[in-house]
Design a protein around this motif. Sequence first.
Motif, PDB file in Angstrom:
ATOM      1  N   LEU A   1      12.783 -36.604  -7.177  1.00  0.00           N
ATOM      2  CA  LEU A   1      13.109 -35.462  -8.046  1.00  0.00           C
ATOM      3  C   LEU A   1      12.848 -34.122  -7.383  1.00  0.00           C
ATOM      4  O   LEU A   1      13.597 -33.178  -7.567  1.00  0.00           O
ATOM      5  N   ARG A   2      11.768 -34.023  -6.624  1.00  0.00           N
ATOM      6  CA  ARG A   2      11.406 -32.746  -6.007  1.00  0.00           C
ATOM      7  C   ARG A   2      12.498 -32.282  -5.031  1.00  0.00           C
ATOM      8  O   ARG A   2      12.882 -31.113  -5.025  1.00  0.00           O
ATOM      9  N   SER A   3      13.031 -33.209  -4.229  1.00  0.00           N
ATOM     10  CA  SER A   3      14.103 -32.858  -3.286  1.00  0.00           C
ATOM     11  C   SER A   3      15.352 -32.418  -4.042  1.00  0.00           C
ATOM     12  O   SER A   3      16.014 -31.458  -3.665  1.00  0.00           O
ATOM     13  N   ILE A   4      15.660 -33.148  -5.124  1.00  0.00           N
ATOM     14  CA  ILE A   4      16.844 -32.806  -5.928  1.00  0.00           C
ATOM     15  C   ILE A   4      16.651 -31.422  -6.548  1.00  0.00           C
ATOM     16  O   ILE A   4      17.571 -30.608  -6.576  1.00  0.00           O
ATOM     17  N   GLN A   5      15.443 -31.155  -7.021  1.00  0.00           N
ATOM     18  CA  GLN A   5      15.134 -29.848  -7.610  1.00  0.00           C
ATOM     19  C   GLN A   5      15.424 -28.716  -6.615  1.00  0.00           C
ATOM     20  O   GLN A   5      16.053 -27.711  -6.958  1.00  0.00           O
ATOM     21  N   LEU A   6      14.976 -28.899  -5.371  1.00  0.00           N
ATOM     22  CA  LEU A   6      15.187 -27.882  -4.336  1.00  0.00           C
ATOM     23  C   LEU A   6      16.671 -27.684  -4.045  1.00  0.00           C
ATOM     24  O   LEU A   6      17.138 -26.565  -3.883  1.00  0.00           O
ATOM     25  N   MET A   7      17.428 -28.785  -4.004  1.00  0.00           N
ATOM     26  CA  MET A   7      18.863 -28.679  -3.701  1.00  0.00           C
ATOM     27  C   MET A   7      19.632 -28.021  -4.840  1.00  0.00           C
ATOM     28  O   MET A   7      20.557 -27.247  -4.617  1.00  0.00           O
ATOM     29  N   LEU A   8      19.225 -28.322  -6.086  1.00  0.00           N
ATOM     30  CA  LEU A   8      19.909 -27.729  -7.242  1.00  0.00           C
ATOM     31  C   LEU A   8      19.477 -26.286  -7.480  1.00  0.00           C
ATOM     32  O   LEU A   8      20.147 -25.542  -8.186  1.00  0.00           O
ATOM     33  N   GLY A   9      18.321 -25.901  -6.915  1.00  0.00           N
ATOM     34  CA  GLY A   9      17.828 -24.538  -7.136  1.00  0.00           C
ATOM     35  C   GLY A   9      17.241 -24.360  -8.520  1.00  0.00           C
ATOM     36  O   GLY A   9      17.300 -23.281  -9.105  1.00  0.00           O
ATOM     37  N   HIS A  10      16.666 -25.449  -9.073  1.00  0.00           N
ATOM     38  CA  HIS A  10      16.015 -25.357 -10.386  1.00  0.00           C
ATOM     39  C   HIS A  10      14.645 -24.715 -10.242  1.00  0.00           C
ATOM     40  O   HIS A  10      13.875 -25.097  -9.368  1.00  0.00           O
ATOM     41  N   GLU A  11      14.360 -23.776 -11.128  1.00  0.00           N
ATOM     42  CA  GLU A  11      13.063 -23.099 -11.129  1.00  0.00           C
ATOM     43  C   GLU A  11      11.959 -24.100 -11.449  1.00  0.00           C
ATOM     44  O   GLU A  11      10.899 -24.100 -10.862  1.00  0.00           O
ATOM     45  N   SER A  12      12.258 -24.965 -12.437  1.00  0.00           N
ATOM     46  CA  SER A  12      11.235 -25.882 -12.929  1.00  0.00           C
ATOM     47  C   SER A  12      11.692 -27.332 -12.786  1.00  0.00           C
ATOM     48  O   SER A  12      12.864 -27.648 -12.987  1.00  0.00           O
ATOM     49  N   ILE A  13      10.759 -28.213 -12.491  1.00  0.00           N
ATOM     50  CA  ILE A  13      11.076 -29.645 -12.329  1.00  0.00           C
ATOM     51  C   ILE A  13      11.525 -30.250 -13.662  1.00  0.00           C
ATOM     52  O   ILE A  13      12.277 -31.209 -13.689  1.00  0.00           O
ATOM     53  N   THR A  14      11.099 -29.640 -14.789  1.00  0.00           N
ATOM     54  CA  THR A  14      11.488 -30.199 -16.105  1.00  0.00           C
ATOM     55  C   THR A  14      12.997 -30.103 -16.308  1.00  0.00           C
ATOM     56  O   THR A  14      13.590 -30.946 -16.966  1.00  0.00           O
ATOM     57  N   THR A  15      13.621 -29.063 -15.733  1.00  0.00           N
ATOM     58  CA  THR A  15      15.090 -28.950 -15.823  1.00  0.00           C
ATOM     59  C   THR A  15      15.723 -30.106 -15.073  1.00  0.00           C
ATOM     60  O   THR A  15      16.693 -30.717 -15.534  1.00  0.00           O
ATOM     61  N   THR A  16      15.151 -30.440 -13.936  1.00  0.00           N
ATOM     62  CA  THR A  16      15.699 -31.524 -13.110  1.00  0.00           C
ATOM     63  C   THR A  16      15.516 -32.870 -13.814  1.00  0.00           C
ATOM     64  O   THR A  16      16.320 -33.785 -13.627  1.00  0.00           O
ATOM     65  N   GLU A  17      14.491 -32.968 -14.642  1.00  0.00           N
ATOM     66  CA  GLU A  17      14.203 -34.241 -15.315  1.00  0.00           C
ATOM     67  C   GLU A  17      15.290 -34.665 -16.298  1.00  0.00           C
ATOM     68  O   GLU A  17      15.342 -35.804 -16.724  1.00  0.00           O
TER      69      GLU A  17
ATOM     70  N   SER B   1      33.835 -30.555 -16.658  1.00  0.00           N
ATOM     71  CA  SER B   1      33.863 -29.159 -16.215  1.00  0.00           C
ATOM     72  C   SER B   1      33.301 -29.141 -14.789  1.00  0.00           C
ATOM     73  O   SER B   1      32.834 -30.171 -14.293  1.00  0.00           O
ATOM     74  N   PRO B   2      33.290 -27.974 -14.125  1.00  0.00           N
ATOM     75  CA  PRO B   2      32.675 -27.933 -12.788  1.00  0.00           C
ATOM     76  C   PRO B   2      31.238 -28.434 -12.794  1.00  0.00           C
ATOM     77  O   PRO B   2      30.776 -29.065 -11.847  1.00  0.00           O
ATOM     78  N   HIS B   3      30.528 -28.190 -13.928  1.00  0.00           N
ATOM     79  CA  HIS B   3      29.126 -28.589 -14.019  1.00  0.00           C
ATOM     80  C   HIS B   3      28.955 -30.112 -13.973  1.00  0.00           C
ATOM     81  O   HIS B   3      27.907 -30.613 -13.573  1.00  0.00           O
ATOM     82  N   THR B   4      30.002 -30.834 -14.398  1.00  0.00           N
ATOM     83  CA  THR B   4      29.936 -32.304 -14.384  1.00  0.00           C
ATOM     84  C   THR B   4      29.713 -32.814 -12.959  1.00  0.00           C
ATOM     85  O   THR B   4      29.016 -33.804 -12.745  1.00  0.00           O
ATOM     86  N   PHE B   5      30.293 -32.117 -11.976  1.00  0.00           N
ATOM     87  CA  PHE B   5      30.129 -32.531 -10.579  1.00  0.00           C
ATOM     88  C   PHE B   5      28.684 -32.313 -10.135  1.00  0.00           C
ATOM     89  O   PHE B   5      28.141 -33.103  -9.373  1.00  0.00           O
ATOM     90  N   ARG B   6      28.075 -31.240 -10.620  1.00  0.00           N
ATOM     91  CA  ARG B   6      26.667 -30.948 -10.303  1.00  0.00           C
ATOM     92  C   ARG B   6      25.766 -32.022 -10.903  1.00  0.00           C
ATOM     93  O   ARG B   6      24.859 -32.533 -10.242  1.00  0.00           O
ATOM     94  N   HIS B   7      26.034 -32.393 -12.169  1.00  0.00           N
ATOM     95  CA  HIS B   7      25.251 -33.458 -12.816  1.00  0.00           C
ATOM     96  C   HIS B   7      25.421 -34.783 -12.064  1.00  0.00           C
ATOM     97  O   HIS B   7      24.469 -35.527 -11.877  1.00  0.00           O
ATOM     98  N   SER B   8      26.655 -35.047 -11.651  1.00  0.00           N
ATOM     99  CA  SER B   8      26.935 -36.306 -10.953  1.00  0.00           C
ATOM    100  C   SER B   8      26.231 -36.338  -9.600  1.00  0.00           C
ATOM    101  O   SER B   8      25.683 -37.372  -9.200  1.00  0.00           O
TER     102      SER B   8
END
Length: 299
Positions: free
Chosen positions: A262-278, A243-250
Amino acid sequence: MNNWKTYIKDYQHYLKLERGLSQNTIENYTFDIEKLVLFLSENSISESPLTISEETVQQFIYKIASEVNARSQSRIISGLKSFFSYLVFEDYRTDTPMELIEVPKTGRKLPDTLSVQEIDALIQAIDLSTLEGERNRAILETLYSCGLRVSELVNLKISDLFFEEGFLKITGKGNKQRFVPIGSITEKYISIYKNQIRNQIKVQKGHEDTLFLNRRGKQLTRAMIFTIIKDLASKINLNKIISPHTFRHSFATHLLENGADLRSIQLMLGHESITTTEVYMHLDRKFLKEVLQNYHPRK
């Protein structure tokens, strides 16, 4: 059942105004409550949101447990918990019928990812002889290179493109804005589409600033992006559900595998919490072994 409608409407206003949730999220929350309302109607149970008991909710949970998997069950229970907590918060009820209802344990589902080769194959399968082809290439490159949510992609505006600075301005969940870096290749494909293809389309009123347009000159729907990706996957016989989300995961996984923090990736993805990025830490053991060998003093 009209009684339910009133409280659901109040709850929707609360989610929108107080919690700042998007329309999609609000609809998902509402959908879970409507499942319960349908169950009451089908079983001729006349309980309102204020009188419904734990036993009745439990009956409903038993029923859905036989119909959906543990993950969907958890989501429905969590949606109902949120609704009844809101009723208590607003003093409509003094207690919640969800108090003792347990969420089934689910293993955290690791998102599907595509390899760089698979992403290249999908993009190469686009028919560039059509006007839509150039647009679709720009769309896939943007999804993968910037890690956008599908809603962020379809809402992208021409005025959000800051190519000189090398950024896109993205409006994410809860109208939170962030700046995402954009690479020169993606910039090139967006520019080709914008300057050579988009200006051939008769733009409908209200969509003058929308970047990606359908052939009628309006904003693309989220469903259309799913269809574009699904068609390309079947064209190259890709044996994965994507799905489109697969590109985001990739996007996140490839950054992590290549050493981004992880912190840089979190900022780019716009995740509220680092646990989502984990969630993106689902790297293969070979990669983890290399990390140990490269960075640990006692290797």
